[in-house]
Design a protein around this motif. Sequence first.
Motif, mmCIF file in Angstrom:
data_model
loop_
_atom_site.group_PDB
_atom_site.id
_atom_site.type_symbol
_atom_site.label_atom_id
_atom_site.label_comp_id
_atom_site.label_asym_id
_atom_site.label_seq_id
_atom_site.Cartn_x
_atom_site.Cartn_y
_atom_site.Cartn_z
ATOM 1 N N PHE A 1 36.087 -45.999 6.380
ATOM 2 C CA PHE A 1 35.877 -44.677 5.797
ATOM 3 C C PHE A 1 35.536 -43.644 6.879
ATOM 4 O O PHE A 1 35.979 -42.497 6.818
ATOM 5 C CB PHE A 1 34.768 -44.733 4.755
ATOM 6 C CG PHE A 1 35.159 -45.435 3.493
ATOM 7 C CD1 PHE A 1 36.438 -45.307 2.978
ATOM 8 C CD2 PHE A 1 34.254 -46.238 2.819
ATOM 9 C CE1 PHE A 1 36.808 -45.948 1.809
ATOM 10 C CE2 PHE A 1 34.604 -46.880 1.648
ATOM 11 C CZ PHE A 1 35.904 -46.750 1.152
ATOM 12 N N VAL A 2 34.741 -44.052 7.859
ATOM 13 C CA VAL A 2 34.389 -43.134 8.948
ATOM 14 C C VAL A 2 35.632 -42.734 9.734
ATOM 15 O O VAL A 2 35.824 -41.566 10.101
ATOM 16 C CB VAL A 2 33.334 -43.785 9.865
ATOM 17 C CG1 VAL A 2 33.087 -42.905 11.089
ATOM 18 C CG2 VAL A 2 32.041 -44.011 9.101
ATOM 19 N N LYS A 3 36.522 -43.711 10.013
ATOM 20 C CA LYS A 3 37.747 -43.413 10.750
ATOM 21 C C LYS A 3 38.745 -42.621 9.907
ATOM 22 O O LYS A 3 39.555 -41.851 10.436
ATOM 23 C CB LYS A 3 38.407 -44.711 11.213
ATOM 24 C CG LYS A 3 37.576 -45.504 12.214
ATOM 25 C CD LYS A 3 38.277 -46.798 12.598
ATOM 26 C CE LYS A 3 37.439 -47.594 13.605
ATOM 27 N NZ LYS A 3 38.105 -48.876 13.962
ATOM 28 N N LEU A 4 38.691 -42.822 8.591
ATOM 29 C CA LEU A 4 39.653 -42.175 7.700
ATOM 30 C C LEU A 4 39.333 -40.695 7.486
ATOM 31 O O LEU A 4 40.242 -39.876 7.303
ATOM 32 C CB LEU A 4 39.669 -42.922 6.361
ATOM 33 C CG LEU A 4 40.703 -42.482 5.321
ATOM 34 C CD1 LEU A 4 42.117 -42.721 5.833
ATOM 35 C CD2 LEU A 4 40.478 -43.256 4.018
ATOM 36 N N GLU A 5 38.081 -40.342 7.525
ATOM 37 C CA GLU A 5 37.663 -38.992 7.160
ATOM 38 C C GLU A 5 38.301 -37.900 8.017
ATOM 39 O O GLU A 5 38.726 -36.862 7.494
ATOM 40 C CB GLU A 5 36.137 -38.892 7.228
ATOM 41 C CG GLU A 5 35.594 -37.570 6.698
ATOM 42 C CD GLU A 5 34.076 -37.567 6.628
ATOM 43 O OE1 GLU A 5 33.513 -36.508 6.288
ATOM 44 O OE2 GLU A 5 33.450 -38.624 6.907
ATOM 45 N N ASP B 1 45.726 -39.790 -2.530
ATOM 46 C CA ASP B 1 46.976 -39.026 -2.608
ATOM 47 C C ASP B 1 47.387 -38.508 -1.219
ATOM 48 O O ASP B 1 47.492 -37.300 -0.975
ATOM 49 C CB ASP B 1 46.809 -37.855 -3.593
ATOM 50 C CG ASP B 1 48.150 -37.228 -3.932
ATOM 51 O OD1 ASP B 1 49.183 -37.891 -3.706
ATOM 52 O OD2 ASP B 1 48.152 -36.066 -4.391
ATOM 53 N N LEU B 2 47.622 -39.435 -0.303
ATOM 54 C CA LEU B 2 47.937 -39.089 1.072
ATOM 55 C C LEU B 2 49.419 -38.776 1.231
ATOM 56 O O LEU B 2 50.274 -39.277 0.467
ATOM 57 C CB LEU B 2 47.555 -40.249 2.002
ATOM 58 C CG LEU B 2 46.106 -40.743 1.932
ATOM 59 C CD1 LEU B 2 45.929 -41.925 2.872
ATOM 60 C CD2 LEU B 2 45.129 -39.628 2.283
ATOM 61 N N ASP B 3 49.718 -37.957 2.230
ATOM 62 C CA ASP B 3 51.122 -37.733 2.555
ATOM 63 C C ASP B 3 51.603 -38.878 3.458
ATOM 64 O O ASP B 3 50.839 -39.794 3.794
ATOM 65 C CB ASP B 3 51.320 -36.366 3.213
ATOM 66 C CG ASP B 3 50.490 -36.200 4.483
ATOM 67 O OD1 ASP B 3 50.214 -37.220 5.153
ATOM 68 O OD2 ASP B 3 50.096 -35.056 4.800
ATOM 69 N N ALA B 4 52.874 -38.800 3.882
ATOM 70 C CA ALA B 4 53.464 -39.916 4.627
ATOM 71 C C ALA B 4 52.748 -40.156 5.948
ATOM 72 O O ALA B 4 52.433 -41.301 6.311
ATOM 73 C CB ALA B 4 54.954 -39.648 4.858
ATOM 74 N N GLY B 5 52.444 -39.077 6.680
ATOM 75 C CA GLY B 5 51.785 -39.244 7.969
ATOM 76 C C GLY B 5 50.374 -39.795 7.822
ATOM 77 O O GLY B 5 49.962 -40.695 8.580
ATOM 78 N N GLU C 1 40.119 -31.328 0.173
ATOM 79 C CA GLU C 1 40.088 -31.875 -1.183
ATOM 80 C C GLU C 1 40.144 -33.406 -1.171
ATOM 81 O O GLU C 1 39.592 -34.076 -2.052
ATOM 82 C CB GLU C 1 41.237 -31.308 -2.020
ATOM 83 C CG GLU C 1 42.642 -31.637 -1.507
ATOM 84 C CD GLU C 1 43.124 -30.632 -0.464
ATOM 85 O OE1 GLU C 1 44.329 -30.650 -0.151
ATOM 86 O OE2 GLU C 1 42.292 -29.820 0.010
ATOM 87 N N GLN C 2 40.798 -33.980 -0.172
ATOM 88 C CA GLN C 2 40.842 -35.439 -0.063
ATOM 89 C C GLN C 2 39.489 -35.998 0.368
ATOM 90 O O GLN C 2 39.087 -37.085 -0.054
ATOM 91 C CB GLN C 2 41.937 -35.854 0.926
ATOM 92 C CG GLN C 2 43.344 -35.517 0.456
ATOM 93 C CD GLN C 2 44.385 -35.711 1.537
ATOM 94 O OE1 GLN C 2 44.071 -35.658 2.729
ATOM 95 N NE2 GLN C 2 45.638 -35.944 1.134
ATOM 96 N N LYS C 3 38.768 -35.245 1.194
ATOM 97 C CA LYS C 3 37.422 -35.669 1.576
ATOM 98 C C LYS C 3 36.501 -35.723 0.355
ATOM 99 O O LYS C 3 35.638 -36.609 0.241
ATOM 100 C CB LYS C 3 36.851 -34.735 2.630
ATOM 101 C CG LYS C 3 37.543 -34.836 3.982
ATOM 102 C CD LYS C 3 36.894 -33.897 4.992
ATOM 103 C CE LYS C 3 37.579 -34.007 6.354
ATOM 104 N NZ LYS C 3 36.946 -33.093 7.353
ATOM 105 N N THR C 4 36.681 -34.769 -0.540
ATOM 106 C CA THR C 4 35.884 -34.772 -1.775
ATOM 107 C C THR C 4 36.161 -36.029 -2.592
ATOM 108 O O THR C 4 35.251 -36.660 -3.130
ATOM 109 C CB THR C 4 36.193 -33.521 -2.601
ATOM 110 O OG1 THR C 4 35.887 -32.355 -1.828
ATOM 111 C CG2 THR C 4 35.371 -33.506 -3.883
#
Length: 514
Positions: free
Chosen positions: A414-418, A372-376, A424-427
């Motif tokens: 996943f490492v770069k995304l964190e 559930d990411l925002d636009a950025g 809450e998104q990390k969870t």
Amino acid sequence: MSLTSAPRSRRFRIPGPVIAGVVLLALIIAGVAAWQMRPKAPKDPYRTAAVEQGDLTKTVSASGTLQALVTVEVGSQISGQIKQVLVDFNDVVVKGQVMAILDPQTYVSRVRQSQANVNSSGAGLKQAQANAAKAKADYDRAKFLFDKGITAQAALDTAKAAHLVALANVEAARAAISQSQAAMSINQLDLGRTTIVAPIAGVVVDRQIEPGQTVAASLSAPILFKIAQDLSKLEVKITVDEADIGQVREGQAVKFTVDAFPDDTFEGLVTQVRKQPETSSNVVAYIVLAEAENPGGKLLPGMTANADIVVERRRNVVKVPAAALRWKPVDASAATPRTSGASGAANGAQGQSGQGDRQGGGAGNRVLAELDLDAGQKAKAEAIFAEVRQKAMAAGASGGDRRKVMREAMEGAFVKLEPILKPEQKTKLVAVRARLAAQQGQRRGGMTAGMVYVLRKDKPEAVPVRVGATDGSFTEIVGALKAGDEVITGGGPKAKLTTPGGGMPGSSPVRVRM
């Protein structure tokens, strides 16, 4: 003039129920204040343990008994009174050594009687032979006279019949001799059985007779001694539960201890897994036999063995204490891996849907949708997953292991995304990675998904891992952890106990009537 008394002043009186209610309310307020001001229990600090790297052995634990490899029960085939006992417990005997003697007088008499019968049968044979010779002479004479025409045919027939009867008597006498000799052989054999000898070389482990005791051999041979052939090796008879028997195979190593030498560990090998079940109190078990050396003759038949059958050895693996996989923080519900939707995300991450990757990277899109990411954030994440697709396509074009490349690329993504995610998104990302680990585990030796926690800035942080074999104390893991990392094994804040009404534990609503 009449005197009148002044009017009495009216006193204000508070009703008794109101006073009782005020007192009760004051007590409640005081109790709440005391509860709030009570000394706080010291916080339980987090307990951690280091991740280790080394060998891990998976075992099946069971109990059993020791017994000799070959145990022979020495009995008696005849009845009689024990005259002598020549060996005792723990005596070493050789094959053919005399161990006991029964009173032979009865059997000596039987042999002598049999010998007399043989002699009598021999005399009977001689008599029959003499009669046969006389009958032959009579027959020859009758035939001569018949040939001369002096005697009739009847006289010749009578002489011939007498001769044949005499010859039959000779054969009967010979059969009687054979019968008497056979009876004498049986009696001689029984006489020899009055001497009990060792059938094998070994050690006497049991003696059940004393001099003067009467042995009665009727339907079965009574057991007089037990001989263990060789105590330099012993057999462990292990009772394994039906839930564990599927892991046991011939040739597996066995380690066991005995109560007599609790500090010594003995080793052996599984030689037989019996397929015959044994049921006791509705519990089904199977017998497993293992052969073990007996150094110094310490082990004795009948000892109870606490055995561990080595069913799997894992060399140079990363392992954590089993408690680390059981520990969960108070608010760990959000990080618990979900099972719904796991197949789609995992299959995309594994690169099993080639068509999805060619159409724009279905794996990355599914992961991004769950976060559930925002636009950025989405723009940055799409760039990260575009790199994953490029690596997968390059691996496919070069004929390399596309699945392996895809898996490693996803881990890197996943490492770069964190860093760009909110807490809450990390969870949610932890849950996604856990599902992927579970799917990978199903394809790699049956490893399953698990979760351990590490301390990051004094707070537990979930780390998804794949869980492999365990020996009860340590468990094999595959994941982002390495030897030396600290994982949480216990401690930390406790869950607060609350009542359905939201009050303190043990409290109940109080109504005050004024």
